[in-house]
Design a protein around this motif. Structure first.
Motif, PDB file in Angstrom:
ATOM      1  N   ILE A   1      47.981  95.640  75.088  1.00 47.34           N
ATOM      2  CA  ILE A   1      47.330  96.030  75.870  1.00 47.34           C
ATOM      3  C   ILE A   1      47.667  96.529  77.485  1.00 47.34           C
ATOM      4  O   ILE A   1      47.772  97.181  77.902  1.00 47.34           O
TER       5      ILE A   1
ATOM      6  N   SER B   1      38.727  98.668  75.495  1.00 46.74           N
ATOM      7  CA  SER B   1      39.172  97.546  74.133  1.00 46.74           C
ATOM      8  C   SER B   1      39.337  96.148  74.897  1.00 46.74           C
ATOM      9  O   SER B   1      39.599  95.392  74.505  1.00 46.74           O
TER      10      SER B   1
ATOM     11  N   SER C   1      42.053 100.079  70.896  1.00 48.30           N
ATOM     12  CA  SER C   1      43.824 100.361  71.252  1.00 48.30           C
ATOM     13  C   SER C   1      44.689 100.855  70.897  1.00 48.30           C
ATOM     14  O   SER C   1      45.197 101.342  71.069  1.00 48.30           O
TER      15      SER C   1
ATOM     16  N   ARG D   1      38.551  95.614  69.185  1.00 47.50           N
ATOM     17  CA  ARG D   1      39.614  95.764  70.280  1.00 47.50           C
ATOM     18  C   ARG D   1      41.043  96.223  69.914  1.00 47.50           C
ATOM     19  O   ARG D   1      41.349  96.820  70.561  1.00 47.50           O
TER      20      ARG D   1
ATOM     21  N   THR E   1      47.253  90.924  71.306  1.00 42.72           N
ATOM     22  CA  THR E   1      47.340  91.872  71.615  1.00 42.72           C
ATOM     23  C   THR E   1      46.975  92.329  73.113  1.00 42.72           C
ATOM     24  O   THR E   1      47.157  93.196  73.528  1.00 42.72           O
TER      25      THR E   1
ATOM     26  N   PHE F   1      41.847 102.288  75.889  1.00 46.31           N
ATOM     27  CA  PHE F   1      42.172 101.156  76.634  1.00 46.31           C
ATOM     28  C   PHE F   1      40.688 100.418  77.460  1.00 46.31           C
ATOM     29  O   PHE F   1      41.065  99.366  77.659  1.00 46.31           O
TER      30      PHE F   1
END
Length: 223
Positions: free
Chosen positions: A59, A35, A13, A9, A55, A32
C-alpha cells in the motif's frame, strides 16, 4: 477480528490499485486512505500487527507511486509520497532485521530506498545519494546470488540510475556518467533476454535522458 480487518484492508487496497490503473486517481486515493485507516485499527488488536505486514508495504509503495512517482500518472504530491515511502522503508527494515535471509523483504527494502531517494533528488541530492547506495547494496547482493533473475537486475539498474542522477545534481559528472552507463548496460541486457517485460524497461528512456543531460552540462555532443 484481525483476520476480517485484514481481508477488508486487502479489498480496499485491490480496489484502489484497480482504480489507479484505470485512471481514477482520486477514487484510488480514497480507497488507499481507507486501507491505511483499517491498518491503524488492525495494529490496535491483539496479534493484529503481525498479520501480513507486507500488505502495508504494498500500500505504501503503490500509494506513494500514485502521489508522485515520475514513471506513473500521479497527483504531484512528493512530500506526502515521501512520508509513505519512509514508512515502507522503516517497516521493511524491521522485517529484514527479523529475518536477514528473507529475500523478499530485502528486495522490498531496496525498493523503498529507491523510492525515498527518488523523492529527495530535487531537494536533498546528498541524502538521495546515500539512500540510493543502500538500495544498490541490497540489489547487488540479491543479483549476485541469482544472476539470471531479471527483476533483481532491473532493481540494480534503477539504483544505478538514481545514483547517477544524484551525482549529477551534486556536480560529480564523471561519476554520474560511470553509473548511468552501467545502468544502461544492465537495461540493455534485460531487453536482450526479456523484451516483453515492458514494466522492467520503463526507466530505459529516463537513463538515456539523464546521461544526455550530463553530457549537455559538460558541453559534449555524442552520436
Amino acid at each position: 477480528t484481525p483476520e476480517a480487518l485484514n481481508w477488508l484492508r486487502s479489498a480496499h487496497s485491490h480496489l484502489a490499485k484497480g482504480q489507479f490503473h484505470a485512471g481514477d486517481l482520486y477514487g484510488a486515493q480514497d480507497n488507499f486512505r481507507l486501507s491505511l485507516k483499517i491498518s491503524e485499527e488492525l495494529v490496535r488488536l491483539p496479534g493484529g500487527e503481525s498479520i501480513d505486514p507486507n500488505t502495508n508495504v504494498g500500500i505504501y509503495h503503490v500509494f506513494g507511486d500514485m502521489l508522485a512517482a515520475p514513471d506513473d500518472p500521479n497527483l504531484g504530491k512528493p512530500a506526502e509520497a515521501l512520508q509513505y515511502y519512509r514508512a515502507a522503508s522503516e517497516l521493511n527494515a524491521r522485517l529484514v532485521k527479523a529475518d536477514p535471509q528473507d529475500a523478499n523483504a530485502r528486495r522490498n527494502l531496496a525498493g523503498s530506498y529507491r523510492r525515498v531517494g527518488m523523492m529527495l533528488l530535487a531537494t536533498n541530492p546528498a541524502e538521495a545519494l546515500q539512500t540510493y547506495r543502500k538500495a544498490f547494496e541490497l540489489s547487488n547482493e540479491l543479483s549476485s546470488t541469482d544472476t539470471a533473475n531479471v527483476h533483481h537486475r532491473s532493481s540494480l539498474a534503477d539504483a544505478l540510475l538514481g545514483i547517477g542522477q544524484a551525482l549529477h545534481r551534486l556536480g560529480k559528472n564523471e561519476e554520474a556518467i560511470q553509473n548511468l552507463t552501467r545502468a544502461l548496460e544492465l537495461e540493455k541486457s534485460i531487453e536482450a533476454v526479456a523484451p516483453e517485460r515492458i514494466f522492467l524497461l520503463r526507466t530505459f528512456s529516463r537513463t538515456y535522458m539523464e546521461l544526455g543531460n550530463v553530457f549537455l552540462d559538460q558541453g559534449e555532443t555524442v552520436e
